[in-house]
Design a protein around this motif. Structure first.
Motif, PDB file in Angstrom:
ATOM      1  N   SER A  40       1.200  -1.475   0.053  1.00  0.00           N
ATOM      2  CA  SER A  40       0.027   0.244  -0.180  1.00  0.00           C
ATOM      3  C   SER A  40       0.686   1.133   0.116  1.00  0.00           C
ATOM      4  O   SER A  40       0.931   2.197  -0.538  1.00  0.00           O
ATOM      5  CB  SER A  40      -1.220  -0.178   1.211  1.00  0.00           C
ATOM      6  OG  SER A  40      -1.797  -0.908   1.409  1.00  0.00           O
TER       7      SER A  40
ATOM      8  N   GLN B 205       1.943   1.854  -3.573  1.00  0.00           N
ATOM      9  CA  GLN B 205       1.636   2.167  -4.059  1.00  0.00           C
ATOM     10  C   GLN B 205       0.770   3.688  -3.887  1.00  0.00           C
ATOM     11  O   GLN B 205       0.860   4.989  -4.720  1.00  0.00           O
ATOM     12  CB  GLN B 205      -0.431   1.815  -3.648  1.00  0.00           C
ATOM     13  CG  GLN B 205      -0.391   0.559  -4.568  1.00  0.00           C
ATOM     14  CD  GLN B 205      -1.578  -0.763  -4.251  1.00  0.00           C
ATOM     15  OE1 GLN B 205      -2.310  -0.491  -3.067  1.00  0.00           O
ATOM     16  NE2 GLN B 205      -2.516  -1.117  -5.221  1.00  0.00           N
ATOM     17  N   ARG B 206       0.778   4.337  -2.652  1.00  0.00           N
ATOM     18  CA  ARG B 206       0.580   5.574  -2.701  1.00  0.00           C
ATOM     19  C   ARG B 206       2.419   6.469  -3.311  1.00  0.00           C
ATOM     20  O   ARG B 206       1.604   7.539  -3.711  1.00  0.00           O
ATOM     21  CB  ARG B 206       0.946   6.041  -1.007  1.00  0.00           C
ATOM     22  CG  ARG B 206      -0.376   5.483  -0.139  1.00  0.00           C
ATOM     23  CD  ARG B 206      -0.639   5.774   0.959  1.00  0.00           C
ATOM     24  NE  ARG B 206       0.129   5.576   1.366  1.00  0.00           N
ATOM     25  CZ  ARG B 206       0.106   3.968   2.631  1.00  0.00           C
ATOM     26  NH1 ARG B 206      -0.904   3.572   2.631  1.00  0.00           N
ATOM     27  NH2 ARG B 206       0.918   3.810   2.777  1.00  0.00           N
TER      28      ARG B 206
ATOM     29  N   PHE C   9       3.528   5.794  -5.944  1.00  0.00           N
ATOM     30  CA  PHE C   9       3.361   5.931  -7.071  1.00  0.00           C
ATOM     31  C   PHE C   9       1.965   6.838  -7.363  1.00  0.00           C
ATOM     32  O   PHE C   9       2.518   7.392  -8.959  1.00  0.00           O
ATOM     33  CB  PHE C   9       2.991   4.129  -7.911  1.00  0.00           C
ATOM     34  CG  PHE C   9       3.975   3.148  -8.100  1.00  0.00           C
ATOM     35  CD1 PHE C   9       5.566   3.509  -8.302  1.00  0.00           C
ATOM     36  CD2 PHE C   9       3.706   2.151  -7.660  1.00  0.00           C
ATOM     37  CE1 PHE C   9       5.961   2.548  -8.570  1.00  0.00           C
ATOM     38  CE2 PHE C   9       4.715   1.032  -7.936  1.00  0.00           C
ATOM     39  CZ  PHE C   9       5.824   1.372  -8.437  1.00  0.00           C
TER      40      PHE C   9
ATOM     41  N   TYR D 287       1.589   1.510 -12.514  1.00  0.00           N
ATOM     42  CA  TYR D 287       1.929   0.434 -11.914  1.00  0.00           C
ATOM     43  C   TYR D 287       0.856  -0.208 -10.679  1.00  0.00           C
ATOM     44  O   TYR D 287       1.338  -0.787  -9.909  1.00  0.00           O
ATOM     45  CB  TYR D 287       3.047   0.696 -11.592  1.00  0.00           C
ATOM     46  CG  TYR D 287       4.120   1.038 -12.477  1.00  0.00           C
ATOM     47  CD1 TYR D 287       4.855  -0.020 -13.441  1.00  0.00           C
ATOM     48  CD2 TYR D 287       5.090   2.321 -12.316  1.00  0.00           C
ATOM     49  CE1 TYR D 287       5.502   0.318 -14.555  1.00  0.00           C
ATOM     50  CE2 TYR D 287       5.745   1.826 -13.652  1.00  0.00           C
ATOM     51  CZ  TYR D 287       6.119   1.815 -14.465  1.00  0.00           C
ATOM     52  OH  TYR D 287       7.272   1.695 -15.117  1.00  0.00           O
ATOM     53  N   VAL D 288       0.364   1.308 -10.692  1.00  0.00           N
ATOM     54  CA  VAL D 288      -1.107   0.774  -9.379  1.00  0.00           C
ATOM     55  C   VAL D 288      -1.766  -0.023  -9.368  1.00  0.00           C
ATOM     56  O   VAL D 288      -1.688  -1.205  -8.587  1.00  0.00           O
ATOM     57  CB  VAL D 288      -1.327   2.005  -8.572  1.00  0.00           C
ATOM     58  CG1 VAL D 288      -2.808   1.960  -7.667  1.00  0.00           C
ATOM     59  CG2 VAL D 288      -0.624   3.501  -8.743  1.00  0.00           C
ATOM     60  N   ASP D 289      -2.190  -0.295 -10.868  1.00  0.00           N
ATOM     61  CA  ASP D 289      -3.149  -1.557 -10.316  1.00  0.00           C
ATOM     62  C   ASP D 289      -2.253  -2.921 -10.608  1.00  0.00           C
ATOM     63  O   ASP D 289      -3.169  -4.006 -10.524  1.00  0.00           O
ATOM     64  CB  ASP D 289      -3.489  -1.772 -12.504  1.00  0.00           C
ATOM     65  CG  ASP D 289      -4.809  -0.595 -12.555  1.00  0.00           C
ATOM     66  OD1 ASP D 289      -5.323  -0.454 -11.302  1.00  0.00           O
ATOM     67  OD2 ASP D 289      -4.990   0.006 -13.007  1.00  0.00           O
TER      68      ASP D 289
ATOM     69  N   LEU E  91       0.333  -3.485  -9.157  1.00  0.00           N
ATOM     70  CA  LEU E  91       0.166  -3.808  -7.557  1.00  0.00           C
ATOM     71  C   LEU E  91      -0.683  -4.029  -6.335  1.00  0.00           C
ATOM     72  O   LEU E  91      -1.042  -4.822  -5.403  1.00  0.00           O
ATOM     73  CB  LEU E  91       0.490  -2.138  -6.499  1.00  0.00           C
ATOM     74  CG  LEU E  91       2.107  -2.658  -6.857  1.00  0.00           C
ATOM     75  CD1 LEU E  91       2.978  -0.428  -6.341  1.00  0.00           C
ATOM     76  CD2 LEU E  91       2.905  -3.318  -5.490  1.00  0.00           C
ATOM     77  N   GLU E  92      -1.860  -3.188  -7.467  1.00  0.00           N
ATOM     78  CA  GLU E  92      -3.270  -3.720  -6.580  1.00  0.00           C
ATOM     79  C   GLU E  92      -4.016  -5.507  -7.022  1.00  0.00           C
ATOM     80  O   GLU E  92      -4.566  -5.857  -6.241  1.00  0.00           O
ATOM     81  CB  GLU E  92      -4.506  -2.992  -7.676  1.00  0.00           C
ATOM     82  CG  GLU E  92      -5.546  -3.236  -6.378  1.00  0.00           C
ATOM     83  CD  GLU E  92      -6.081  -3.175  -5.123  1.00  0.00           C
ATOM     84  OE1 GLU E  92      -7.051  -3.173  -3.952  1.00  0.00           O
ATOM     85  OE2 GLU E  92      -4.916  -1.613  -4.923  1.00  0.00           O
TER      86      GLU E  92
END
Length: 174
Positions: A58, A61-62, A64, A72-74, A76-77
């Motif tokens: 998380s 993600q923040r 990014f 890249y967030v997706d 990592l999700e």
């Protein structure tokens, strides 16, 4: 660590239960209960470790989002969802009870195998941690997509390992 948990559970037994453990048949019940309690504590430890790994994802993600690398967030999700599902399932897994009318009876040997299986899940936390370390080290480099794929793959392996947990008790699917 796993034997330490079982030893802690059995050593914390109150004096009344220790006396009752000398009654024929009751000792086996007490040992099974101690194995169940040990497995529950072990799974709580596992879930706590994976919570920390999920928190690391998380935070990445923040980072990014803050740096504008939202592509890249997706990725990592996908890993985060798998780890969250794994963590929730580990935390809420049954304690190995077998009631009088249950289809599958769980004896002490099966409880021990289940406890040993669950203890192996601790090593998965280290693998996930290394995959997250690799993602963090790859930020801004060409290897980032591969590191993200590896993290997603390792996260899926955790889910797969948990899916096979019941095979410890009922045997592999035919």
């Amino acid at each position: 660590m796993t034997d330490q948990i079982f030893d802690k559970v059995t050593s914390d037994m109150d004096p009344f239960k220790k006396i009752l453990s000398y009654i024929p048949g009751f000792k086996g019940y007490m040992e099974r209960q101690a194995r169940r309690d040990s497995d529950k504590l072990l799974r709580e430890t596992i879930a706590d470790r994976f919570e920390k790994q999920w928190g690391r994802i998380s935070a990445i993600q923040r980072d990014f989002l803050a740096s504008g690398d939202i592509q890249y967030v997706d990725d990592l999700e996908a890993a985060a969802i798998r780890l969250r599902a794994f963590t929730d399932r580990v935390r809420r897994a049954t304690r190995g009870y077998s009631g009088l009318f249950d289809a599958v009876k769980i004896n002490e040997d099966e409880l021990f195998r289940l406890y040993q299986y669950d203890s192996q899940m601790l090593t998965l936390s280290d693998e996930v941690g290394r995959a997250i370390d690799n993602v963090e080290a790859s930020v801004g480099a060409e290897g980032l997509p591969a590191a993200l794929r590896n993290l997603t793959s390792v996260s899926q392996q955790c889910v797969d390992v948990f899916d096979r947990r019941e095979e410890v008790i009922i045997g592999p699917a035919q």
